[in-house]
Design an enzyme around this catalytic site. Structure first.
Site, mmCIF file in Angstrom:
data_model
loop_
_atom_site.group_PDB
_atom_site.id
_atom_site.type_symbol
_atom_site.label_atom_id
_atom_site.label_comp_id
_atom_site.label_asym_id
_atom_site.label_seq_id
_atom_site.Cartn_x
_atom_site.Cartn_y
_atom_site.Cartn_z
ATOM 1 N NE ARG A 80 -64.515 -43.038 47.423
ATOM 2 C CZ ARG A 80 -63.269 -42.763 47.027
ATOM 3 N NH1 ARG A 80 -62.953 -42.791 45.739
ATOM 4 N NH2 ARG A 80 -62.344 -42.446 47.894
ATOM 5 C CE1 TYR A 208 -67.667 -48.506 51.226
ATOM 6 C CE2 TYR A 208 -67.264 -47.196 49.257
ATOM 7 C CZ TYR A 208 -67.150 -47.376 50.622
ATOM 8 O OH TYR A 208 -66.540 -46.419 51.382
ATOM 9 C CE LYS A 217 -67.310 -38.397 48.904
ATOM 10 N NZ LYS A 217 -66.845 -39.424 49.737
ATOM 11 C CG HIS A 237 -64.146 -35.065 49.365
ATOM 12 N ND1 HIS A 237 -63.040 -35.874 49.270
ATOM 13 C CD2 HIS A 237 -65.006 -35.721 50.175
ATOM 14 C CE1 HIS A 237 -63.227 -36.972 49.995
ATOM 15 N NE2 HIS A 237 -64.407 -36.904 50.554
ATOM 16 C CB SER A 259 -61.330 -40.977 50.973
ATOM 17 O OG SER A 259 -62.090 -40.391 49.932
ATOM 18 C CB CYS A 261 -57.230 -37.580 55.084
ATOM 19 S SG CYS A 261 -56.284 -38.688 54.023
ATOM 20 C CG ASN A 265 -61.809 -38.336 63.591
ATOM 21 O OD1 ASN A 265 -61.789 -38.666 64.776
ATOM 22 N ND2 ASN A 265 -61.962 -39.222 62.628
ATOM 23 C CG ASP A 288 -67.732 -37.144 52.608
ATOM 24 O OD1 ASP A 288 -66.516 -37.292 52.832
ATOM 25 O OD2 ASP A 288 -68.299 -37.660 51.617
ATOM 26 N NE ARG A 377 -66.100 -45.373 54.526
ATOM 27 C CZ ARG A 377 -65.581 -44.172 54.374
ATOM 28 N NH1 ARG A 377 -66.241 -43.106 54.778
ATOM 29 N NH2 ARG A 377 -64.383 -44.009 53.832
HETATM 30 P P1 GTP Z 1 -64.063 -40.199 54.365
HETATM 31 O O1 GTP Z 1 -65.345 -40.507 55.040
HETATM 32 O O2 GTP Z 1 -63.452 -41.383 53.701
HETATM 33 O O3 GTP Z 1 -64.153 -39.048 53.422
HETATM 34 O O4 GTP Z 1 -62.983 -39.884 55.519
HETATM 35 P P2 GTP Z 1 -62.732 -38.670 56.521
HETATM 36 O O5 GTP Z 1 -61.900 -37.640 55.852
HETATM 37 O O6 GTP Z 1 -64.009 -38.218 57.119
HETATM 38 O O7 GTP Z 1 -61.793 -39.323 57.634
HETATM 39 P P3 GTP Z 1 -62.084 -39.673 59.175
HETATM 40 O O8 GTP Z 1 -62.358 -38.443 60.000
HETATM 41 O O9 GTP Z 1 -63.089 -40.746 59.229
HETATM 42 O O10 GTP Z 1 -60.665 -40.222 59.633
HETATM 43 C C1 GTP Z 1 -60.052 -41.321 59.014
HETATM 44 C C2 GTP Z 1 -58.980 -41.872 59.895
HETATM 45 O O11 GTP Z 1 -58.030 -40.862 60.224
HETATM 46 C C3 GTP Z 1 -59.517 -42.419 61.219
HETATM 47 O O12 GTP Z 1 -58.903 -43.657 61.482
HETATM 48 C C4 GTP Z 1 -59.102 -41.384 62.217
HETATM 49 O O13 GTP Z 1 -58.888 -41.932 63.492
HETATM 50 C C5 GTP Z 1 -57.814 -40.807 61.621
HETATM 51 N N1 GTP Z 1 -57.626 -39.388 62.034
HETATM 52 C C6 GTP Z 1 -58.551 -38.399 61.964
HETATM 53 N N2 GTP Z 1 -58.071 -37.232 62.467
HETATM 54 C C7 GTP Z 1 -56.807 -37.481 62.863
HETATM 55 C C8 GTP Z 1 -55.780 -36.676 63.471
HETATM 56 O O14 GTP Z 1 -55.946 -35.486 63.749
HETATM 57 N N3 GTP Z 1 -54.579 -37.293 63.720
HETATM 58 C C9 GTP Z 1 -54.377 -38.611 63.407
HETATM 59 N N4 GTP Z 1 -53.184 -39.121 63.671
HETATM 60 N N5 GTP Z 1 -55.325 -39.402 62.859
HETATM 61 C C10 GTP Z 1 -56.521 -38.850 62.583
HETATM 62 C C1 SPV Z 2 -64.933 -41.380 50.752
HETATM 63 O O1 SPV Z 2 -64.399 -42.392 50.288
HETATM 64 O O2 SPV Z 2 -64.454 -40.225 50.590
HETATM 65 C C2 SPV Z 2 -66.174 -41.491 51.545
HETATM 66 C C3 SPV Z 2 -66.886 -42.748 51.553
HETATM 67 O O3 SPV Z 2 -66.619 -40.501 52.118
HETATM 68 S S1 SPV Z 2 -67.731 -43.016 50.049
HETATM 69 O O4 SPV Z 2 -69.131 -42.671 50.243
HETATM 70 O O5 SPV Z 2 -67.603 -44.401 49.730
HETATM 71 O O6 SPV Z 2 -67.184 -42.172 49.013
HETATM 72 MN MN MN Z 3 -65.369 -38.665 51.669
#
Ligand code: GTP
Ligand code: SPV
Ligand code: MN
Length: 592
Positions: A80, A208, A217, A237, A259, A261, A265, A288, A377
């Site tokens: 983004r 993207y 978004k 979000h 994002s 964070c 997971n 998300d 992604r």
């Molecule tokens: P967006 O799709 O961008 O909104 O991201 P998201 O909030 O869904 O994040 P996602 O779950 O994809 O995690 C992003 C990164 O954080 C990955 O590399 C994960 O491995 C890491 N991560 C997720 N949960 C944890 C956790 O509990 N501990 C740690 N240390 N890392 C984590």
């Molecule tokens: C984020 O960046 O928070 C995402 C991926 O979930 S995007 O669709 O690019 O916003």
């Molecule tokens: Mn997101």
């Protein structure tokens, strides 16, 4: 109908406003063909074939990853672009200091000049889509016009796209208009513009996800947050996850993390073995975005407006997120990942194989940096997730028991604390901080305020947004408890102190215990913290340093934090609700 442009299929719609808009866009962008998307399997198959033929999609190993594809984006188009994203209200004040603003007339003129003739030689796709279960009163529809078949394919996975959505749009006669062109993919000629008062989005120059899949978004957060304020609901979000305890009760939790964070997971968490043995289960509703509104009983009910996951690949492995890994074994579009010698998708954190090609298609060399782009992604249907909730498509949504805020905070912020009431919870959300990640262009690892994980996504002035949040606290409301978590606290050695991932269920169990009035906690000025003994830590080895830092409130550090939060609130001037200033003052007072 504009005689110069031959539609490849005739408009299936009787809605004059829609046909007029499509024709006016075609008149501006001059495509060779117009294709109305019906969302069928045959249409999807034809798109994939065409993208394979022109190299947009590369087939992956069909034995290990049937039906899966690799897309390599332009190397300057991988995330983004917050500095090129504008929210264009008539009044600048309505956009607020949290947004980049341009006057609507100026913004239209600027971006329409880029759209002028930009689809010559290309097909213009018209994508009717619905955000949310097609029969849900909480769902909202839109139409995206794009010249990118990659966008069409991704929108088909991420939204309910096609004939059913079109039927709902015709019934409601209202929809969000999104116009997108990849243009020249030139970062100097790239804008993502929002016109909340016109329910309109215009995006030029990027393919993207967050810049181009306009249902996500742009619509479901920036436009929808503004709609939600006018209509009395919330567009957030947030992931939505159902936690089933051994008694078979399911509590739904909505969590806002910035994002990259940890939302995907947490939404797909697999319980630690000892929890699984006792019968704990986790159900994924969304990873998300969360739309929620009060139900007749006063509780907040939430839907996931999306139909798929656009998830971060790096860090997704058999130990961290086995549900995500199982979801993406077939029928998945991968963007900017690396590949192995036998053409399987690969990224850092997957396993210890050595990739053959990096995300740009070069022979892999460690000197060139990570093999997969840090913001690479996968796009996959939500239905492919083994933990997909049987209630994920419920038209009325699921009732929310707890709202969780959290960010990446290497220092100060403990593992978890509970806000004492809704007003305090709103301040906790409003003052969230987190380190920036690769999901947006710019520096990574810089701490910034990211209220409710909505800094890049709120379609109006944050001061008004916080006031909207506060307004939910009214007679008859049965609001969720509010918590703050930090999975990313680091020790003096620079390592994460909390194991995270599946073990995060231990923290969620404590929250549910608090909701039910069963779990213990220690009251502090920043909120209620569990004592070490209040969390089930059986089987977790925590160092003394970890116990100290994860469960303690550093009074001096928090005093400084509250002063900084006070300054942040001041930045919004008189529009900021006094209630939040008073809340900040109350906590600061408690810390002195
Ligand atoms: P967006 O799709 O961008 O909104 O991201 P998201 O909030 O869904 O994040 P996602 O779950 O994809 O995690 C992003 C990164 O954080 C990955 O590399 C994960 O491995 C890491 N991560 C997720 N949960 C944890 C956790 O509990 N501990 C740690 N240390 N890392 C984590
Ligand atoms: C984020 O960046 O928070 C995402 C991926 O979930 S995007 O669709 O690019 O916003
Ligand atoms: Mn997101």
């Amino acid at each position: 109908m504009n005689a110069a442009i031959a539609p490849s299929n005739p408009s299936p719609s009787s809605l004059e406003a829609l046909n007029d808009w499509v024709q006016s866009v075609a008149g501006l962008t001059r495509p060779d063909r117009i294709h109305w998307c019906d969302g069928s399997d045959a249409e999807y198959a034809a798109l994939l074939k065409q993208m394979q033929a022109d190299g947009t999609l590369l087939p992956l190993n069909a034995d290990t990853h049937p039906g899966s594809w690799l897309h390599r984006s332009h190397p300057d188009d991988v995330a983004r672009v917050e500095h090129l994203t504008f929210v264009c209200h008539e009044n600048e004040e309505d956009a607020g200091p949290n947004n980049h603003w341009m006057a609507p007339a100026e913004a239209h003129a600027k971006i329409d000049a880029l759209f002028d003739g930009c689809m010559r030689g290309r097909t213009m796709y018209v994508i009717p889509y619905c955000m949310g279960p097609i029969d849900s009163p909480l769902a909202r529809c839109g139409v995206e016009i794009t010249d990118s078949p990659y966008v069409v394919a991704n929108m088909r996975i991420m939204t309910r796209m096609g004939a059913d959505a079109l039927a709902r749009i015709e019934r409601e006669e209202s929809f969000v208009r999104g116009l997108h062109s990849i243009g020249e993919l030139d970062p100097e000629r790239r804008y993502i513009m929002h016109f909340p008062e016109e329910l309109t989005i215009k995006s030029y120059g990027s393919g993207y996800g967050g810049n181009a899949l306009l249902g996500k978004k742009c619509h479901a957060l920036r436009i929808a947050s503004h709609q939600a304020r006018n209509e009395g609901w919330l567009a957030e979000h947030m992931l939505i996850v159902g936690i089933e305890n051994p008694q078979g009760e399911v509590h739904y939790i909505a969590a806002a993390f910035p994002s990259a964070c940890g939302k995907t997971n947490l939404a797909m968490l697999i319980p630690p073995e000892s929890y699984r043995e006792r019968g704990w289960k986790v159900w994924t509703v969304g990873d998300d975005i969360c739309w929620m509104r009060p139900g007749a009983d006063g509780r907040l009910y939430a839907i996931n407006p999306e139909a798929g996951y656009f998830g971060v690949a790096p860090g997704t492995g058999a130990n961290s997120n086995p549900n995500a890994l199982a979801s993406i074994q077939r029928d998945t579009i991968f963007t900017n990942v690396a590949t192995t010698a036998d053409n399987q998708p690969w990224w850092e954190g997957l396993d210890d194989r050595v990739p053959a090609k990096d995300w740009q298609g070069r022979d892999y060399k460690a000197d060139n940096g990570p093999a997969a782009h840090p913001n690479s992604r996968f796009t996959v249907s939500a239905k492919q997730c083994p933990s997909y909730s049987p209630h994920a498509e419920a038209a009325q949504g699921v009732p929310i028991s707890a709202i969780v805020f959290g960010g990446r905070r290497a220092s100060l912020v403990p593992l978890v604390f509970e806000a004492r009431d809704w007003t305090h919870g709103v301040l906790v959300g409003a003052s969230m901080g987190s380190e920036t990640t690769a999901a947006a262009t710019g520096q990574v690892g810089v701490m910034r305020r990211d209220p409710m994980a909505m800094k890049p996504f709120c379609g109006y002035n944050f001061a008004d947004y916080f006031a909207h949040w506060l307004s939910f606290d009214k007679p008859g409301a049965k609001l969720p408890k509010v918590f703050h978590v930090n999975w990313f606290r680091k020790g003096d050695g620079g390592k994460f102190l909390w194991p995270g991932f599946g073990d995060n269920l231990r923290v969620l169990e404590w929250m549910i215990g608090r909701v039910k009035g069963e779990a213990g906690a220690v009251d502090t000025p920043i909120g209620a913290l569990p004592a070490v003994a209040d969390l089930n830590l059986d089987g977790v080895e925590l160092s003394d340093e970890a116990k100290e830092k994860l469960f303690a409130m550093d009074r001096q550090g928090w005093r400084e934090e509250l002063v900084s939060i006070g300054r942040y609130l001041e930045d919004y001037g008189t529009r900021m609700p006094r209630t939040l200033h008073a809340e900040q003052a109350r906590i600061l007072q408690g810390l002195s």
